[in-house]
Design an enzyme around this catalytic site. Structure first.
Site, PDB file in Angstrom:
ATOM      1  N   ALA A  92      12.990  -0.524  -9.735  1.00 33.83           N
ATOM      2  CA  ALA A  92      11.753  -0.261  -8.995  1.00 33.83           C
ATOM      3  C   ALA A  92      12.100   0.391  -7.673  1.00 33.83           C
ATOM      4  N   THR A 138       6.787  -9.494  -8.086  1.00 32.62           N
ATOM      5  CA  THR A 138       6.846 -10.011  -6.715  1.00 32.62           C
ATOM      6  C   THR A 138       5.634 -10.876  -6.379  1.00 32.62           C
ATOM      7  N   ASP A 139       5.815 -11.750  -5.389  1.00 30.16           N
ATOM      8  CA  ASP A 139       4.670 -12.530  -4.898  1.00 30.16           C
ATOM      9  C   ASP A 139       3.666 -11.650  -4.142  1.00 30.16           C
ATOM     10  N   GLU A 140       4.103 -10.443  -3.746  1.00 28.44           N
ATOM     11  CA  GLU A 140       3.228  -9.595  -2.921  1.00 28.44           C
ATOM     12  C   GLU A 140       1.973  -9.137  -3.670  1.00 28.44           C
ATOM     13  N   TYR A 163       3.377  -0.411  -2.259  1.00 31.76           N
ATOM     14  CA  TYR A 163       4.403  -1.094  -3.063  1.00 31.76           C
ATOM     15  C   TYR A 163       3.773  -2.183  -3.925  1.00 31.76           C
ATOM     16  N   SER A 164       3.032  -3.101  -3.278  1.00 34.43           N
ATOM     17  CA  SER A 164       2.514  -4.234  -4.058  1.00 34.43           C
ATOM     18  C   SER A 164       1.441  -3.780  -5.054  1.00 34.43           C
ATOM     19  N   LYS A 167       3.343  -2.557  -8.040  1.00 38.17           N
ATOM     20  CA  LYS A 167       3.884  -3.672  -8.822  1.00 38.17           C
ATOM     21  C   LYS A 167       2.752  -4.392  -9.579  1.00 38.17           C
ATOM     22  N   ASN A 192      10.687 -13.600  -1.339  1.00 38.87           N
ATOM     23  CA  ASN A 192      11.758 -12.803  -0.702  1.00 38.87           C
ATOM     24  C   ASN A 192      13.158 -13.315  -1.043  1.00 38.87           C
ATOM     25  N   ASN A 193      13.975 -12.416  -1.584  1.00 40.58           N
ATOM     26  CA  ASN A 193      15.361 -12.743  -1.923  1.00 40.58           C
ATOM     27  C   ASN A 193      16.298 -12.377  -0.778  1.00 40.58           C
ATOM     28  N   PRO A 218      14.530  -4.884  15.545  1.00 35.21           N
ATOM     29  CA  PRO A 218      13.087  -4.565  15.556  1.00 35.21           C
ATOM     30  C   PRO A 218      12.255  -5.659  14.882  1.00 35.21           C
ATOM     31  N   ASP A 293       3.511  -3.037  14.782  1.00 33.62           N
ATOM     32  CA  ASP A 293       3.448  -3.777  13.522  1.00 33.62           C
ATOM     33  C   ASP A 293       3.442  -2.827  12.315  1.00 33.62           C
TER      34      ASP A 293
HETATM   35  P1  NAD Z   1      16.628  -2.489  -5.109  1.00 32.46           P
HETATM   36  O1  NAD Z   1      15.839  -1.468  -4.384  1.00 32.46           O
HETATM   37  O2  NAD Z   1      17.809  -3.108  -4.432  1.00 32.46           O
HETATM   38  O3  NAD Z   1      17.164  -1.888  -6.486  1.00 32.46           O
HETATM   39  C1  NAD Z   1      16.362  -1.108  -7.327  1.00 32.46           C
HETATM   40  C2  NAD Z   1      17.271  -0.430  -8.351  1.00 32.46           C
HETATM   41  O4  NAD Z   1      16.431   0.325  -9.232  1.00 32.46           O
HETATM   42  C3  NAD Z   1      18.260   0.552  -7.735  1.00 32.46           C
HETATM   43  O5  NAD Z   1      19.548   0.354  -8.283  1.00 32.46           O
HETATM   44  C4  NAD Z   1      17.711   1.928  -8.114  1.00 32.46           C
HETATM   45  O6  NAD Z   1      18.718   2.909  -8.267  1.00 32.46           O
HETATM   46  C5  NAD Z   1      17.004   1.608  -9.428  1.00 32.46           C
HETATM   47  N1  NAD Z   1      15.926   2.570  -9.727  1.00 32.46           N
HETATM   48  C6  NAD Z   1      14.928   2.966  -8.894  1.00 32.46           C
HETATM   49  N2  NAD Z   1      14.146   3.865  -9.488  1.00 32.46           N
HETATM   50  C7  NAD Z   1      14.650   4.042 -10.749  1.00 32.46           C
HETATM   51  C8  NAD Z   1      14.269   4.833 -11.867  1.00 32.46           C
HETATM   52  N3  NAD Z   1      13.204   5.641 -11.814  1.00 32.46           N
HETATM   53  N4  NAD Z   1      14.997   4.739 -12.998  1.00 32.46           N
HETATM   54  C9  NAD Z   1      16.074   3.918 -13.062  1.00 32.46           C
HETATM   55  N5  NAD Z   1      16.494   3.165 -12.030  1.00 32.46           N
HETATM   56  C10 NAD Z   1      15.787   3.212 -10.896  1.00 32.46           C
HETATM   57  O7  NAD Z   1      15.583  -3.586  -5.556  1.00 32.46           O
HETATM   58  P2  NAD Z   1      15.746  -5.169  -5.645  1.00 32.46           P
HETATM   59  O8  NAD Z   1      15.478  -5.762  -4.315  1.00 32.46           O
HETATM   60  O9  NAD Z   1      16.995  -5.477  -6.375  1.00 32.46           O
HETATM   61  O10 NAD Z   1      14.480  -5.531  -6.570  1.00 32.46           O
HETATM   62  C11 NAD Z   1      14.603  -5.564  -7.992  1.00 32.46           C
HETATM   63  C12 NAD Z   1      13.268  -5.938  -8.594  1.00 32.46           C
HETATM   64  O11 NAD Z   1      12.859  -7.219  -8.112  1.00 32.46           O
HETATM   65  C13 NAD Z   1      12.125  -4.980  -8.225  1.00 32.46           C
HETATM   66  O12 NAD Z   1      11.324  -4.814  -9.359  1.00 32.46           O
HETATM   67  C14 NAD Z   1      11.362  -5.698  -7.114  1.00 32.46           C
HETATM   68  O13 NAD Z   1      10.017  -5.326  -7.121  1.00 32.46           O
HETATM   69  C15 NAD Z   1      11.549  -7.141  -7.542  1.00 32.46           C
HETATM   70  N6  NAD Z   1      11.521  -8.134  -6.457  1.00 32.46           N
HETATM   71  C16 NAD Z   1      12.311  -7.984  -5.352  1.00 32.46           C
HETATM   72  C17 NAD Z   1      12.339  -8.986  -4.375  1.00 32.46           C
HETATM   73  C18 NAD Z   1      13.211  -8.884  -3.148  1.00 32.46           C
HETATM   74  O14 NAD Z   1      13.093  -9.730  -2.252  1.00 32.46           O
HETATM   75  N7  NAD Z   1      14.094  -7.901  -3.054  1.00 32.46           N
HETATM   76  C19 NAD Z   1      11.520 -10.116  -4.531  1.00 32.46           C
HETATM   77  C20 NAD Z   1      10.699 -10.214  -5.671  1.00 32.46           C
HETATM   78  C21 NAD Z   1      10.732  -9.233  -6.634  1.00 32.46           C
HETATM   79  O1  DAU Z   2       8.015 -11.048  -1.151  1.00 34.79           O
HETATM   80  C1  DAU Z   2       8.823 -10.349  -2.055  1.00 34.79           C
HETATM   81  C2  DAU Z   2       9.140  -8.991  -1.480  1.00 34.79           C
HETATM   82  O2  DAU Z   2      10.047  -9.209  -0.410  1.00 34.79           O
HETATM   83  C3  DAU Z   2       9.725  -8.026  -2.492  1.00 34.79           C
HETATM   84  O3  DAU Z   2       8.792  -7.769  -3.502  1.00 34.79           O
HETATM   85  C4  DAU Z   2      10.134  -6.715  -1.828  1.00 34.79           C
HETATM   86  O4  DAU Z   2      10.800  -5.878  -2.763  1.00 34.79           O
HETATM   87  C5  DAU Z   2      11.087  -7.039  -0.688  1.00 34.79           C
HETATM   88  O5  DAU Z   2      11.421  -5.849   0.011  1.00 34.79           O
HETATM   89  C6  DAU Z   2      10.465  -8.052   0.271  1.00 34.79           C
HETATM   90  O6  DAU Z   2       9.349  -7.470   0.984  1.00 34.79           O
HETATM   91  P1  DAU Z   2       9.078  -7.771   2.544  1.00 34.79           P
HETATM   92  O7  DAU Z   2       8.265  -6.678   3.080  1.00 34.79           O
HETATM   93  O8  DAU Z   2       8.623  -9.158   2.751  1.00 34.79           O
HETATM   94  O9  DAU Z   2      10.608  -7.688   3.064  1.00 34.79           O
HETATM   95  P2  DAU Z   2      11.270  -7.025   4.362  1.00 34.79           P
HETATM   96  O10 DAU Z   2      12.695  -7.464   4.360  1.00 34.79           O
HETATM   97  O11 DAU Z   2      10.986  -5.576   4.462  1.00 34.79           O
HETATM   98  O12 DAU Z   2      10.505  -7.756   5.551  1.00 34.79           O
HETATM   99  C7  DAU Z   2      10.492  -9.184   5.681  1.00 34.79           C
HETATM  100  C8  DAU Z   2       9.617  -9.511   6.872  1.00 34.79           C
HETATM  101  O13 DAU Z   2      10.256  -9.052   8.079  1.00 34.79           O
HETATM  102  C9  DAU Z   2       8.255  -8.830   6.870  1.00 34.79           C
HETATM  103  O14 DAU Z   2       7.286  -9.702   7.460  1.00 34.79           O
HETATM  104  C10 DAU Z   2       8.442  -7.599   7.763  1.00 34.79           C
HETATM  105  C11 DAU Z   2       9.454  -8.093   8.773  1.00 34.79           C
HETATM  106  N1  DAU Z   2      10.387  -7.062   9.299  1.00 34.79           N
HETATM  107  C12 DAU Z   2      11.079  -6.313   8.413  1.00 34.79           C
HETATM  108  C13 DAU Z   2      11.980  -5.370   8.849  1.00 34.79           C
HETATM  109  C14 DAU Z   2      12.746  -4.517   7.862  1.00 34.79           C
HETATM  110  C15 DAU Z   2      10.581  -6.947  10.669  1.00 34.79           C
HETATM  111  O15 DAU Z   2       9.959  -7.651  11.482  1.00 34.79           O
HETATM  112  N2  DAU Z   2      11.483  -6.016  11.102  1.00 34.79           N
HETATM  113  C16 DAU Z   2      12.180  -5.216  10.246  1.00 34.79           C
HETATM  114  O16 DAU Z   2      12.978  -4.360  10.715  1.00 34.79           O
END
Ligand code: NAD
Ligand code: DAU
Length: 357
Positions: A92, A138-140, A163-164, A167, A192-193, A218, A293
């Site tokens: 994704a 995602t929870d989003e 994004y959300s 998804k 969030n992971n 930031p 923000d």
């Molecule tokens: P990431 O951005 O680290 O990795 C995404 C991977 O997908 C990359 O390796 C990228 O090269 C590949 N990709 C993107 N577009 C592609 C395409 N068109 N064809 C083939 N490959 C492609 O993402 P992540 O944080 O590992 O998230 C993985 C999944 O988990 C996503 O579906 C995301 O929505 C979901 N998710 C993420 C989190 C989080 O906190 N990161 C939380 C809940 C769910």
């Molecule tokens: O909740 C699950 C989601 O968590 C996943 O689906 C998304 O793929 C993943 O990117 C993540 O989304 P968030 O937007 O919650 O994650 P991010 O790390 O971008 O931001 C976490 C929180 O921190 C959010 O409230 C925004 C804030 N933030 C983020 C960044 C990058 C800041 O305040 N400063 C920053 O520079």
């Protein structure tokens, strides 16, 4: 009985997918099958993250295919060539900030890409048993919470960022394929992971590296937005439980049940990094910079995980503060990896877009 013999993992060069492949091959004794990793290697994909896995399991139990999940011919060939019986769909566009600046790729990959995979699975699996398409979401998709309450699997979808919304759209398509065509699907929505190999655009690795490099931290808005944090291995163990013993057509919430205001989390990271590098925490604290923000910034996420705990006997096992210390150590000890992932397309994007905040 599910086969789980030839698992197609999409997005396996990214953060969660890569950790999933590592967990299954290195640390899951009840998995003896083969993993096929399909990844386009976008700015977020780094195949070097799995070079040790390739060296240890390549050919026999691990195969990498570079390509786009939207490529109809390639995806059909992969099902055929490897006799795919299970799909775990991670690929994704995953970063909310990028979806605000440039939503196009989110529609393409998250919606169209998921549809392409579903169609390929439907065709290849016609008349076959023991197969499963698991979609990672995602929870989003549930939107933003007020001060109290938590998302359950029946909370109505109310996505608020491109994004959300992309998804949510893919989740609906997955469920539509189940109801309309009987495709055996499952779905998980996770919070969030954090952990190793996360691209340093996301909050935790970004803050760790900015602290190391003495750059401003930031903080969007007032810093009081709340996220529910879970270690990537706990998330992936939940996905494995779903593959093994879930009910077809069901969705499962996965989360840490571990809510933190961003500013409190950043202050905890400051203390951990200060200790790790022998710096003064008060000095590092001066790097905190409140900035404009994020538009449409969801205020609070919180997950109710009763269903997966009760039905699949899953529990989060990694303590958050211990996990954070290990994650800080990992980033400080893997600067080569950091330099590698920051050297390409992402650097150009951030230079062009980030200064706007
Ligand atoms: P990431 O951005 O680290 O990795 C995404 C991977 O997908 C990359 O390796 C990228 O090269 C590949 N990709 C993107 N577009 C592609 C395409 N068109 N064809 C083939 N490959 C492609 O993402 P992540 O944080 O590992 O998230 C993985 C999944 O988990 C996503 O579906 C995301 O929505 C979901 N998710 C993420 C989190 C989080 O906190 N990161 C939380 C809940 C769910
Ligand atoms: O909740 C699950 C989601 O968590 C996943 O689906 C998304 O793929 C993943 O990117 C993540 O989304 P968030 O937007 O919650 O994650 P991010 O790390 O971008 O931001 C976490 C929180 O921190 C959010 O409230 C925004 C804030 N933030 C983020 C960044 C990058 C800041 O305040 N400063 C920053 O520079």
């Amino acid at each position: 009985m599910r086969r789980l013999e030839n698992i197609l993992v999409t997005g396996g060069a990214g953060f969660i997918g890569g950790n999933f492949i590592r967990l299954l091959l290195e640390n899951t004794p009840d998995f003896s099958g083969r993993i096929i990793n399909l990844d386009a290697l976008t700015y977020a994909g780094n195949i070097a993250s799995l070079s040790d896995v390739q060296a240890k399991f390549g050919g026999e139990r691990y195969c990498f295919e570079q390509g786009d999940i939207r490529d109809v011919g390639l995806v059909a060939d992969i099902f055929e060539k490897y006799g795919i019986d299970t799909v775990v769909h991670f690929a994704a566009e995953s970063h909310v900030d990028r979806s605000i600046v440039k939503p196009d790729a989110f529609v393409q990959t998250n919606i169209l890409g998921t549809f392409t995979l579903l169609e390929a699975a439907r065709r290849y699996w016609a008349g076959r048993d023991g197969v499963l398409f698991h979609h990672v979401s995602t929870d989003e998709v549930y939107g933003s919470l007020g001060e109290t309450g938590a998302f359950t699997e029946t909370t109505p979808y109310a996505p608020r960022s491109p994004y959300s919304a992309s998804k949510a759209s893919s989740d609906h398509m997955v469920m539509a394929f189940y109801h309309t065509y009987g495709l055996p699907v499952t779905l998980s929505n996770c919070s969030n992971n954090y952990g190793p190999y996360q691209f340093p655009e996301k909050l935790i690795p970004l803050m760790i590296l900015n602290l190391k490099e003495r750059k401003p931290l930031p903080v969007y808005g007032d810093g009081r937005n709340v996220r529910d944090w879970i270690h990537v291995d706990d998330h992936n163990r939940a996905v494995w439980r779903i593959l093994q013993c879930s009910k077809i057509g069901e969705s499962y919430n996965i989360g840490g049940e571990n809510e933190w205001e961003n500013i409190r989390l950043i202050q905890t990271l400051i203390e951990i990094v200060a200790k790790a590098v022998g710096a003064d925490a008060d000095d590092l604290n001066r790097l905190v910079a409140f900035v404009k923000d994020r538009p449409g910034h969801d205020r609070r996420y919180a997950m109710n995980c009763t269903k997966i705990k009760r039905e699949l006997n899953w529990e989060r096992v990694i303590d958050f503060e211990e996990g954070l210390v290990k994650t800080v150590d990992w980033y400080l000890g893997n600067i080569e990896w950091v330099d590698g992932v920051r050297s390409g397309a992402y650097r150009c994007w951030i230079e062009k877009n980030y200064k706007e905040r």
